[in-house]
Write an enzyme that holds these catalytic residues in place. Sequence first.
Site, PDB file in Angstrom:
ATOM      1  N   TRP A 248       0.671  -1.117   0.219  1.00 60.49           N
ATOM      2  CA  TRP A 248       0.092  -0.064   0.246  1.00 60.49           C
ATOM      3  C   TRP A 248       0.773   1.313   0.005  1.00 60.49           C
ATOM      4  CZ3 TRP A 248      -5.493  -0.153   3.036  1.00 60.49           C
ATOM      5  CH2 TRP A 248      -6.250  -1.240   2.364  1.00 60.49           C
TER       6      TRP A 248
ATOM      7  N   GLU B 102      10.990  -6.142  -9.049  1.00 59.44           N
ATOM      8  CA  GLU B 102      10.429  -5.146  -9.656  1.00 59.44           C
ATOM      9  C   GLU B 102      11.393  -4.407 -10.978  1.00 59.44           C
ATOM     10  OE1 GLU B 102       6.890  -4.543  -6.851  1.00 59.44           O
ATOM     11  OE2 GLU B 102       8.473  -3.620  -6.371  1.00 59.44           O
TER      12      GLU B 102
ATOM     13  N   GLY C 287       4.253   1.541 -11.066  1.00 57.41           N
ATOM     14  CA  GLY C 287       3.579   3.215 -11.489  1.00 57.41           C
ATOM     15  C   GLY C 287       3.287   4.098 -13.053  1.00 57.41           C
TER      16      GLY C 287
ATOM     17  N   GLY D 176       1.297  -2.719  -5.958  1.00 56.54           N
ATOM     18  CA  GLY D 176       1.085  -1.173  -5.514  1.00 56.54           C
ATOM     19  C   GLY D 176      -0.339  -0.694  -5.858  1.00 56.54           C
ATOM     20  N   GLY D 177      -0.588   0.127  -7.208  1.00 58.96           N
ATOM     21  CA  GLY D 177      -1.573   0.717  -6.680  1.00 58.96           C
ATOM     22  C   GLY D 177      -3.227  -0.278  -7.356  1.00 58.96           C
TER      23      GLY D 177
END
Length: 252
Positions: free
Chosen positions: A14, A167, A173, A233-234
């Site tokens: 998060w 990653e 992102g 993530g997002g």
Amino acid sequence: MASADLTPLVTGNWKMNGLAVAEGELAKIVNGAAGLKAELMVCPPATLVASFAAAARGSAVAIGGQDCHAEPSGAHTGDIAAEMLKDAGAAAVIVGHSERRTDHHETDAQVRSKAMAARRAGLLAIVCIGEQRAEREGGQTLAVIGRQLDGSLPDGGTSANLVLAYEPVWAIGTGLTPTAADVAEAHAFIRKRLETRFGAEGGRIRILYGGSVKPTNAKELLTIANVNGALVGGASLKAADFLGIAAVYRSA
Ligand code: 13P
């Protein structure tokens, strides 16, 4: 055991997002976790670890931290020890995320110390590695992640104490992702290095892919050889999207 037989892990990072009200999103994730042939984990900001761990206790969703200090306690204002995360109910901690490596200038050696701290506290260490855009364009990807693996991983890695997350920094992102062939090449390279370093146990350590994983591309990315789950993530902030990604592992 072939890598394809490993229980996949879908982890939500998060980052610096989430207030107490977000517990409703966690509840939806907990409710949607049944019937998945995968482990689910949510790594909220440190302020929410204890309440999330309490809310998720006994469910199929584990809770993790996003970083830890290498020391168990001491004069380190603002930092959080692995033991504190464990005490709050965490099962794991992400270490060496590229945002920590960039924002806080964390080195491979520091990441290694944090991974050792996680193990000392009884937490699974999710160690992140990945190349920058210029390194990818310069043909340096495998050299960079090889160096990060050598420098960031403590000795004695096992499937019980270590998870890798590949990653590519330029994919985080941005909505950009590597080609399936590039993901396969990186993950095969990581798998080989883990086996060389840790023997048979290196074949059982899960290797997650992270960087712009969405429900729309999850199937393509997560069915690549040696991809044993995702670090999201997002798209992990909304239960529907996170569960949409994890649904790749729903039994037919
Ligand atoms: P995004 O899924 O938002 O690209 O973030 C990936 C990531 O950094 C997870 O740790």
